[in-house]
Write an enzyme that holds these catalytic residues in place. Structure first.
Site, short mmCIF file in Angstrom:
data_model
loop_
_atom_site.label_atom_id
_atom_site.label_comp_id
_atom_site.label_asym_id
_atom_site.label_seq_id
_atom_site.Cartn_x
_atom_site.Cartn_y
_atom_site.Cartn_z
N HIS A 57 -22.73 -42.47 -3.28
CA HIS A 57 -21.49 -42.06 -3.92
C HIS A 57 -20.40 -43.12 -3.76
O HIS A 57 -19.48 -42.98 -2.94
CB HIS A 57 -21.02 -40.71 -3.36
CG HIS A 57 -21.80 -39.55 -3.89
ND1 HIS A 57 -21.95 -38.35 -3.21
CD2 HIS A 57 -22.51 -39.40 -5.04
CE1 HIS A 57 -22.68 -37.52 -3.93
NE2 HIS A 57 -23.04 -38.14 -5.04
N CYS A 112 -32.67 -40.73 2.11
CA CYS A 112 -32.44 -41.13 3.50
C CYS A 112 -33.46 -40.44 4.40
O CYS A 112 -33.69 -39.22 4.27
CB CYS A 112 -31.03 -40.73 3.92
SG CYS A 112 -30.70 -41.00 5.68
N HIS A 140 -23.52 -29.95 -3.81
CA HIS A 140 -23.70 -31.33 -3.37
C HIS A 140 -25.17 -31.72 -3.59
O HIS A 140 -26.07 -30.90 -3.35
CB HIS A 140 -23.33 -31.48 -1.89
CG HIS A 140 -23.31 -32.91 -1.42
ND1 HIS A 140 -24.46 -33.56 -1.02
CD2 HIS A 140 -22.31 -33.81 -1.30
CE1 HIS A 140 -24.14 -34.81 -0.67
NE2 HIS A 140 -22.84 -34.98 -0.83
N GLU A 142 -27.29 -33.38 -1.93
CA GLU A 142 -28.16 -33.18 -0.77
C GLU A 142 -28.53 -31.71 -0.60
O GLU A 142 -29.68 -31.38 -0.26
CB GLU A 142 -27.49 -33.70 0.51
CG GLU A 142 -28.39 -33.57 1.73
CD GLU A 142 -27.72 -33.97 3.03
OE1 GLU A 142 -28.13 -33.44 4.09
OE2 GLU A 142 -26.80 -34.82 3.00
N CYS A 211 -26.09 -36.44 10.68
CA CYS A 211 -26.67 -37.75 10.99
C CYS A 211 -25.77 -38.54 11.93
O CYS A 211 -24.57 -38.31 12.03
CB CYS A 211 -26.97 -38.52 9.71
SG CYS A 211 -25.59 -39.45 9.03
N SER A 239 -17.94 -38.11 -2.25
CA SER A 239 -18.65 -38.50 -1.04
C SER A 239 -18.31 -37.52 0.08
O SER A 239 -17.19 -37.53 0.60
CB SER A 239 -18.28 -39.92 -0.63
OG SER A 239 -18.71 -40.20 0.69
N ASN A 241 -19.22 -37.30 3.24
CA ASN A 241 -18.86 -37.84 4.55
C ASN A 241 -17.47 -38.48 4.53
O ASN A 241 -16.76 -38.44 5.52
CB ASN A 241 -19.93 -38.82 5.04
CG ASN A 241 -19.89 -40.16 4.38
OD1 ASN A 241 -19.16 -41.06 4.80
ND2 ASN A 241 -20.68 -40.33 3.32
N SER A 283 -20.85 -44.80 2.46
CA SER A 283 -21.31 -45.44 1.23
C SER A 283 -20.32 -46.47 0.69
O SER A 283 -20.46 -46.93 -0.44
CB SER A 283 -21.60 -44.38 0.16
OG SER A 283 -20.53 -43.47 0.03
#
Length: 324
Positions: A57, A112, A140, A142, A211, A239, A241, A283
């Site tokens: 992203h 990932c 999202h 993910e 993570c 994004s 994160n 990212s």
């Protein structure tokens, strides 16, 4: 903890702006791997190489890959027969590689490895006969990819502590929980605590799902935010994160802004500001960090410090098709 002090000469007696730069910041091992997969695919197979969804992203990264011959699409039907296609770092539902195989498309999976680990955990919990409660943000990529690893109706998404209270399961229902890898560590801890309080026998992952890079970047922001008048986070609005880093800074009592490029910065933001904290989502490349530093130096004399809270050495292997 402070290192890398740099004091450029004062220009026109401009006031000094102290810049606290978080470390670690920017690219993580999963993002490095995903970008390298696209670049190697372009070298090996030639342009165009199709990529389902943004590989990561960040528009700067996406546009850089587009310039090299990558074509980004949202769904497989947009990929012509015979063209190579890469799946993004966020992961995809099982139906996507199944469709690629049905069409005999050549595909490379840039998911990932830490997201893939969550996928495998979901399969194992299903085999144990447990219903899975997944902590994440609806919509999202993910989350879509992880929920697509198991049959419909076998995984329930929760986003908040209130969602936990609304779950329809009895206290003795066989349950397991997993989490999106890019969540706020603190918010997720509250949700997990609520799950464990309501369902004492719920089974969690053996290790932390969030993570290492997400956790490290949030810890780094906690180091710089209390000493900053403003925190700038470089990252995209989609994004997860990066948005979480803004929230972490604000939770420390500091004003924070999410920016995509240095050009987003307005001179009036610096009024009354003596110290700025700076970080980048997982990212966002380092070149954008330096771009921001240069932009701030247009207005003030910069005194730059790097605040290091962890050292990252993680490297993920490439898919076997590209490993040579």
């Amino acid at each position: 903890m402070n290192a890398g002090l740099q004091s450029p000469p004062a220009v026109e007696n401009r006031p000094v702006l102290t810049l606290l730069i978080a470390a670690p910041r920017g690219f993580c091992a999963g993002v490095d791997r995903a970008i390298e997969i696209v670049e190697r695919a372009l070298e090996r197979y030639g342009a165009p190489v199709y990529v389902r969804h943004e590989i990561v992203h960040n528009r700067f990264v996406v546009e850089g890959l587009e310039a090299k011959g990558a074509i980004f699409v949202e769904e497989l039907y947009e990929v012509p027969d015979g063209a190579p296609v890469v799946f993004s770092a966020h992961g995809v539902p099982k139906s996507v590689p199944a469709e690629a195989e049905r069409r005999e498309l050549y595909y490379l999976d840039a998911t990932c490895p830490l997201v893939s680990k969550v996928h495998r955990q979901a399969e194992r919990q299903l085999e144990k006969g447990r219903h899975i409660v997944f902590v994440g943000h609806a919509g999202h990529p993910e989350v879509v990819g992880t929920m697509g690893q198991v049959p419909d109706g076998t995984m329930t998404l929760v986003e908040t502590v209130d969602d936990v209270a609304a779950l329809p399961f009895e206290s003795d229902t066989p349950l397991a929980f997993l989490t999106q890898t890019t969540l706020s560590v603190d918010d997720t801890a509250d949700i997990v605590a609520a799950l464990q309080a309501r369902y004492p026998d719920i089974e969690g992952p053996k290790g932390e799902d969030i993570c290492y890079a997400t956790s490290n970047r949030q810890t780094a922001v906690k180091q710089i935010a209390p000493a900053s008048d403003l925190v700038l986070v470089i990252g995209a609005p989609n994004s997860s994160n990066s948005v979480r880093l803004v929230e972490v800074a604000e939770r420390c009592g500091t004003n924070a802004r999410l920016i995509q490029r240095a050009s987003d910065i307005q001179p009036e933001w610096l009024e009354g500001i003596g110290t700025i904290g700076l970080t980048a989502g997982a990212s966002a490349p380092e070149v954008l960090v330096r771009e921001v530093v240069d932009r701030l130096a247009e207005f003030r004399t910069i005194e730059e410090r790097t605040i290091e809270s962890a050292v990252e050495k993680m490297v993920f292997k490439l898919p076997r098709q590209l490993a040579d």
